[in-house]
Scaffold this motif. Structure first.
Motif, PDB file in Angstrom:
ATOM      1  N   ARG A 193      -3.601  -1.872   5.498  1.00  0.00           N
ATOM      2  CA  ARG A 193      -2.666  -2.926   5.123  1.00  0.00           C
ATOM      3  C   ARG A 193      -1.249  -2.376   5.167  1.00  0.00           C
ATOM      4  NH1 ARG A 193      -4.974  -7.360   2.381  1.00  0.00           N
ATOM      5  NH2 ARG A 193      -7.208  -7.055   2.226  1.00  0.00           N
ATOM      6  N   SER A 194      -0.315  -3.291   5.379  1.00  0.00           N
ATOM      7  CA  SER A 194       1.073  -2.851   5.380  1.00  0.00           C
ATOM      8  C   SER A 194       1.545  -2.727   3.927  1.00  0.00           C
ATOM      9  CB  SER A 194       1.934  -3.871   6.124  1.00  0.00           C
ATOM     10  OG  SER A 194       1.988  -5.041   5.355  1.00  0.00           O
ATOM     11  N   ALA A 195       2.687  -2.081   3.765  1.00  0.00           N
ATOM     12  CA  ALA A 195       3.210  -1.869   2.418  1.00  0.00           C
ATOM     13  C   ALA A 195       3.436  -3.191   1.694  1.00  0.00           C
ATOM     14  CB  ALA A 195       4.509  -1.082   2.490  1.00  0.00           C
ATOM     15  N   GLU A 230       1.871  -6.066   2.120  1.00  0.00           N
ATOM     16  CA  GLU A 230       0.585  -6.652   1.732  1.00  0.00           C
ATOM     17  C   GLU A 230       0.041  -5.984   0.472  1.00  0.00           C
ATOM     18  OE1 GLU A 230      -2.073  -8.149   5.410  1.00  0.00           O
ATOM     19  OE2 GLU A 230      -1.379  -6.095   5.574  1.00  0.00           O
ATOM     20  N   VAL A 231       0.076  -4.651   0.488  1.00  0.00           N
ATOM     21  CA  VAL A 231      -0.441  -3.917  -0.665  1.00  0.00           C
ATOM     22  C   VAL A 231       0.351  -4.290  -1.910  1.00  0.00           C
ATOM     23  CG1 VAL A 231      -0.754  -1.643  -1.683  1.00  0.00           C
ATOM     24  CG2 VAL A 231      -1.291  -2.006   0.713  1.00  0.00           C
ATOM     25  N   GLY A 232       1.674  -4.368  -1.738  1.00  0.00           N
ATOM     26  CA  GLY A 232       2.527  -4.726  -2.867  1.00  0.00           C
ATOM     27  C   GLY A 232       2.166  -6.090  -3.425  1.00  0.00           C
ATOM     28  N   GLU A 233       1.854  -7.022  -2.522  1.00  0.00           N
ATOM     29  CA  GLU A 233       1.539  -8.373  -2.946  1.00  0.00           C
ATOM     30  C   GLU A 233       0.212  -8.431  -3.695  1.00  0.00           C
ATOM     31  OE1 GLU A 233       0.832 -12.388  -0.542  1.00  0.00           O
ATOM     32  OE2 GLU A 233       2.515 -11.153   0.182  1.00  0.00           O
ATOM     33  N   ILE A 234      -0.776  -7.762  -3.142  1.00  0.00           N
ATOM     34  CA  ILE A 234      -2.104  -7.794  -3.738  1.00  0.00           C
ATOM     35  C   ILE A 234      -2.089  -7.176  -5.127  1.00  0.00           C
ATOM     36  CG2 ILE A 234      -4.415  -6.804  -3.601  1.00  0.00           C
ATOM     37  CD1 ILE A 234      -4.003  -6.988  -0.512  1.00  0.00           C
ATOM     38  N   SER A 235      -1.508  -6.004  -5.211  1.00  0.00           N
ATOM     39  CA  SER A 235      -1.614  -5.295  -6.482  1.00  0.00           C
ATOM     40  C   SER A 235      -0.386  -5.499  -7.348  1.00  0.00           C
ATOM     41  CB  SER A 235      -1.855  -3.812  -6.209  1.00  0.00           C
ATOM     42  OG  SER A 235      -0.924  -3.362  -5.255  1.00  0.00           O
ATOM     43  N   LYS A 236       0.528  -6.367  -6.896  1.00  0.00           N
ATOM     44  CA  LYS A 236       1.734  -6.689  -7.663  1.00  0.00           C
ATOM     45  C   LYS A 236       2.546  -5.445  -7.998  1.00  0.00           C
ATOM     46  CE  LYS A 236       0.818 -11.143  -8.094  1.00  0.00           C
ATOM     47  NZ  LYS A 236      -0.024 -11.128  -6.895  1.00  0.00           N
ATOM     48  N   CYS A 259       3.556   6.205  -0.079  1.00  0.00           N
ATOM     49  CA  CYS A 259       4.830   6.602  -0.679  1.00  0.00           C
ATOM     50  C   CYS A 259       5.887   5.517  -0.528  1.00  0.00           C
ATOM     51  CB  CYS A 259       5.328   7.923  -0.095  1.00  0.00           C
ATOM     52  SG  CYS A 259       5.834   7.793   1.625  1.00  0.00           S
ATOM     53  N   ILE A 260       5.664   4.539   0.357  1.00  0.00           N
ATOM     54  CA  ILE A 260       6.652   3.488   0.544  1.00  0.00           C
ATOM     55  C   ILE A 260       6.510   2.388  -0.508  1.00  0.00           C
ATOM     56  CG2 ILE A 260       5.266   2.021   2.078  1.00  0.00           C
ATOM     57  CD1 ILE A 260       8.752   2.913   3.050  1.00  0.00           C
ATOM     58  N   LEU A 261       5.416   2.359  -1.251  1.00  0.00           N
ATOM     59  CA  LEU A 261       5.135   1.223  -2.131  1.00  0.00           C
ATOM     60  C   LEU A 261       6.182   1.041  -3.221  1.00  0.00           C
ATOM     61  CD1 LEU A 261       1.267   1.404  -2.509  1.00  0.00           C
ATOM     62  CD2 LEU A 261       2.586  -0.272  -1.262  1.00  0.00           C
ATOM     63  N   SER A 262       6.410   2.081  -3.991  1.00  0.00           N
ATOM     64  CA  SER A 262       7.428   1.988  -5.033  1.00  0.00           C
ATOM     65  C   SER A 262       7.741   3.389  -5.521  1.00  0.00           C
ATOM     66  CB  SER A 262       6.946   1.123  -6.201  1.00  0.00           C
ATOM     67  OG  SER A 262       5.980   1.837  -6.935  1.00  0.00           O
ATOM     68  N   MET A 307     -11.186  -8.516   7.553  1.00  0.00           N
ATOM     69  CA  MET A 307     -10.220  -8.384   6.455  1.00  0.00           C
ATOM     70  C   MET A 307     -10.838  -8.817   5.125  1.00  0.00           C
ATOM     71  SD  MET A 307      -7.102  -7.419   6.293  1.00  0.00           S
ATOM     72  CE  MET A 307      -5.596  -7.063   7.141  1.00  0.00           C
ATOM     73  N   LEU A 308     -10.493  -8.110   4.132  1.00  0.00           N
ATOM     74  CA  LEU A 308     -10.988  -8.447   2.809  1.00  0.00           C
ATOM     75  C   LEU A 308     -10.172  -9.607   2.248  1.00  0.00           C
ATOM     76  CD1 LEU A 308     -11.328  -4.923   1.321  1.00  0.00           C
ATOM     77  CD2 LEU A 308     -13.108  -6.640   1.273  1.00  0.00           C
ATOM     78  N   LYS A 309     -10.864 -10.465   1.558  1.00  0.00           N
ATOM     79  CA  LYS A 309     -10.123 -11.550   0.928  1.00  0.00           C
ATOM     80  C   LYS A 309      -9.975 -11.221  -0.545  1.00  0.00           C
ATOM     81  CE  LYS A 309      -9.640 -16.391   1.603  1.00  0.00           C
ATOM     82  NZ  LYS A 309     -10.307 -17.674   1.534  1.00  0.00           N
ATOM     83  N   MET A 310      -8.767 -11.214  -1.006  1.00  0.00           N
ATOM     84  CA  MET A 310      -8.538 -10.798  -2.390  1.00  0.00           C
ATOM     85  C   MET A 310      -8.202 -12.004  -3.255  1.00  0.00           C
ATOM     86  SD  MET A 310      -8.981  -7.806  -3.195  1.00  0.00           S
ATOM     87  CE  MET A 310      -8.229  -8.124  -4.775  1.00  0.00           C
ATOM     88  N   GLU A 311      -8.757 -11.985  -4.435  1.00  0.00           N
ATOM     89  CA  GLU A 311      -8.306 -12.978  -5.397  1.00  0.00           C
ATOM     90  C   GLU A 311      -6.939 -12.539  -5.881  1.00  0.00           C
ATOM     91  OE1 GLU A 311     -11.002 -13.837  -8.636  1.00  0.00           O
ATOM     92  OE2 GLU A 311     -12.626 -13.312  -7.274  1.00  0.00           O
ATOM     93  N   THR A 312      -6.016 -13.474  -5.932  1.00  0.00           N
ATOM     94  CA  THR A 312      -4.700 -13.029  -6.371  1.00  0.00           C
ATOM     95  C   THR A 312      -4.694 -12.826  -7.875  1.00  0.00           C
ATOM     96  OG1 THR A 312      -4.123 -15.313  -6.131  1.00  0.00           O
ATOM     97  CG2 THR A 312      -3.144 -13.801  -4.545  1.00  0.00           C
TER      98      THR A 312
END
Lengths: 443, 164
Positions: free
Chosen positions: B127-129, B131-137, A38-41, A1-6
């Motif tokens: 990644r789940s939706a 997770e993606v939402g959290e990372i990229s806000k 498509c589920i993101l927003s 898993m990639l570790k992302m900086e928030t």
């Protein structure tokens, strides 16, 4: 898993990107994941429908690799169909790739429908790996899709094709690059091809069966024939050809002639042994080389093994002057043949800068002692030396050794050529031994 | 020498040959060839100073790649090295990647653009939706019903995990 900086600012940066950039990012995802965004927003709900690049690969689709059941296959094809049907109608595709490996379900109409649907989006690059049955249905729509600039077709049945690729219509005004693999082509197709594609720049044929006697083009820039199987004597006449590669081609007694090759700059020719019905046909299956104008020929080679039949594949040159040829690569399993080819090319190309030689591996039973091999090759070697001494612009000679070759032979070749070069002029010699890190460099 | 000026007024001096990797800059230089020195200054208004620094580092690395390589295996090694370097280069936070993408797009540097886009897509991969939402806000403005029913049913074919 990639570790992302928030993200410190807490703002959504990605969604601020313009649409065309977003869809470009999606293009790097596998299609399934791209659609799932498509589920993101709300912003992302329809973004995937305008992706410019669609790459479908059956192997990558399977969660458990190699589990190629019929159910999975049908699901895969349905998925491809769904993505294409839901796509934004007005946007044209940039790249469409469709790799379906199995040939077990040939009568399936689905992949064909998908391909026809994809062609409606006017793709620029089209790449299809499918079984031969699919090709015979789709060849015509593909070869009449005017938007295509780049086509790659591979038959994944992985057996030698029997049927010819036949077309009634071929019209590709923008086609620049064509790559065909595992197909059987005839004169008819080639004629249509060079008439129907006025700007065809690169042609690549991999493992094709060539039932072709003439390859004539005024525009072709680069030609690659790799692992092809000749079924006729082939004349290649391409005035503007710059790069030529002829690689491991099976000749079965037929030969190539190169005509009208005034623009060649870079040539790579390799020929080694060929297997047929699990028996070795010939150890000298490389080609004897004939030069018609100067009548410079070599006796046919016969073989000691009783299974072997006499094979005299040939390359011949017809009044070819390679005036601007700069780089030449020759590979051959037989020294005598190798020297002959060098001599021929060198006689015709006064401006050569880089020459590379490769001694290819040979089956064990026909390896002669290095002494015997040299005594056989002696007359041709002298011709080769003669030609080499006349070269005025030669700068680099590379001698390569492919895996499992006769080290002795290569070392002897190197020593001979080196002593020759030091007695005359400065030519850089580089020898690559089996271990590529361990090479000698002598000036 | 060419001078680039970022949106926060910092100046960057770059060799012309190096900056030529940006097709936009190359075109601008072509247009202004033979004019006064003041014209060799290019304003890069839409990016802040952190990004030109990175872009120039990227240019330099690519510029120093020797074109002529004697043997295939050696070129392979070099390519490997460059790949490693690029992986490290792109290993930053998502904001920087975003800016890099914008810069690469406006300056027209195809390799940088593709590299950065690929990196972003790697982040989204597997990644789940949530997770993606959290990372990229990405703000999820869907209502609960929409999220649970409407959208999954819209493209039902993509959600079922059928390839197990």
């Amino acid at each position: 898993m990639l570790k992302m900086e928030t993200n410190l600012s807490g703002t959504d940066m990605i969604s601020d990107l313009p649409d065309n950039l977003l869809t470009h990012i999606l293009s790097f995802l596998r299609p399934r994941e791209a659609v799932q965004t498509c589920i993101l927003s709300k912003r992302w709900r329809t973004t995937w429908t305008s992706m410019p690049v669609l790459r479908f690969d059956y192997e990558k689709f399977l969660v458990v690799p190699k589990k190629r059941t019929k159910e999975n296959w049908v699901k895969f094809v349905k998925f491809v169909g769904q993505v294409l049907q839901n796509r934004e109608r007005l946007l044209s595709l940039d790249i469409f790739e469709f790799n379906c490996y199995p040939s077990r379900y040939p009568t399936d109409p689905f992949p064909i429908q998908c391909i026809l649907l994809a062609l409606k989006f006017n793709p620029r690059v089209f790449s299809l790996c499918a079984s031969s049955e699919v090709f015979f249905y789709c060849a015509e729509p593909i070869f009449s899709c005017a938007s295509l600039q780049n086509i790659l077709l591979h038959d994944t049945s992985f057996r030698e094709a029997d049927k010819f690729l036949e077309l009634k219509i071929l019209k590709l005004p923008r086609l620049k690059k064509l790559e065909l693999g595992w197909l059987r082509v005839d004169d008819n197709l080639f004629q249509m091809l060079f008439l129907g594609c006025p700007v065809l720049d690169e042609l690549e044929l991999l493992r094709c069966r060539l039932h072709v006697s003439l390859l004539y083009s005024e525009v072709l820039n680069s030609l690659v024939l790799s692992g092809c199987h000749l079924e006729k004597n082939l004349v290649i006449s391409t005035r503007n050809l710059v790069h030529l590669v002829i690689d491991h081609t099976r000749s079965d007694g037929f030969y190539f002639s190169l005509e009208n090759m005034a623009s060649l700059v870079d040539v790579r020719i390799e020929y080694s042994n060929v297997y047929e019905n699990h028996h070795l046909v010939s150890s000298n299956c490389g080609w004897n080389i004939h030069n018609h104008p100067s009548n410079f020929s070599m006796p046919d080679l016969t073989l000691e093994n009783n299974q072997a039949k006499k094979v005299s594949g040939k390359i011949s040159f017809n009044r070819s002057d390679f005036k601007i040829l700069k780089s030449l690569h020759l590979g051959c399993s037989d020294l005598s043949n190798l020297f002959n080819s060098i001599a021929l090319f060198l006689h015709n190309s006064p401006n050569l800068k880089k020459l590379s030689l490769e001694v290819l591996s040979k089956p064990e039973w026909c390896i002669k002692s290095s002494k015997e091999e040299w005594s056989n090759a002696k007359p041709n070697y002298e011709k080769c030396v003669d030609a080499l001494l006349k070269q005025k612009h030669l700068e680099v000679v590379l001698i390569m050794e492919s895996l499992f070759t006769r080290e002795e032979t290569v070392m002897k070749l190197f020593q001979e050529l080196y002593s020759l070069a030091t007695s005359t002029r400065k030519i850089t010699f580089i020898v690559f031994a089996q271990d590529s890190s361990n090479y000698h460099h002598v000036c | 020498m060419i001078t680039l000026i970022s949106s926060d007024k910092r100046k960057f001096h770059v060799l012309e040959e190096v900056a030529n990797q940006s097709l936009t800059i190359r075109d601008v230089i072509e247009d202004r060839r033979g004019r006064r020195r003041a014209d060799r200054i290019i304003l890069v208004t839409n990016i802040n100073s952190k990004i030109p620094e990175k872009v120039i580092v990227y240019w330099l690395r690519h510029f120093l790649m020797p074109e002529e390589i004697a043997h295939a295996s050696m070129s392979h090694k070099k390519a490997e090295k460059l790949k490693k370097w690029e992986a490290k280069f792109f290993d930053t936070d998502i904001d920087t990647l975003n800016d890099l993408i914008l810069a690469a797009d406006s300056l027209d540097i195809p390799s940088l653009f593709d590299g950065a886009c690929e990196k972003v897509s790697d982040i989204l991969k597997n990644r789940s939706a949530e997770e993606v939402g959290e990372i990229s806000k990405i703000e999820n403005e869907f209502t609960h019903e929409e999220e649970e029913e409407e959208i999954p049913s819209e493209n039902a074919w993509v959600w079922r995990n059928e390839f197990a």
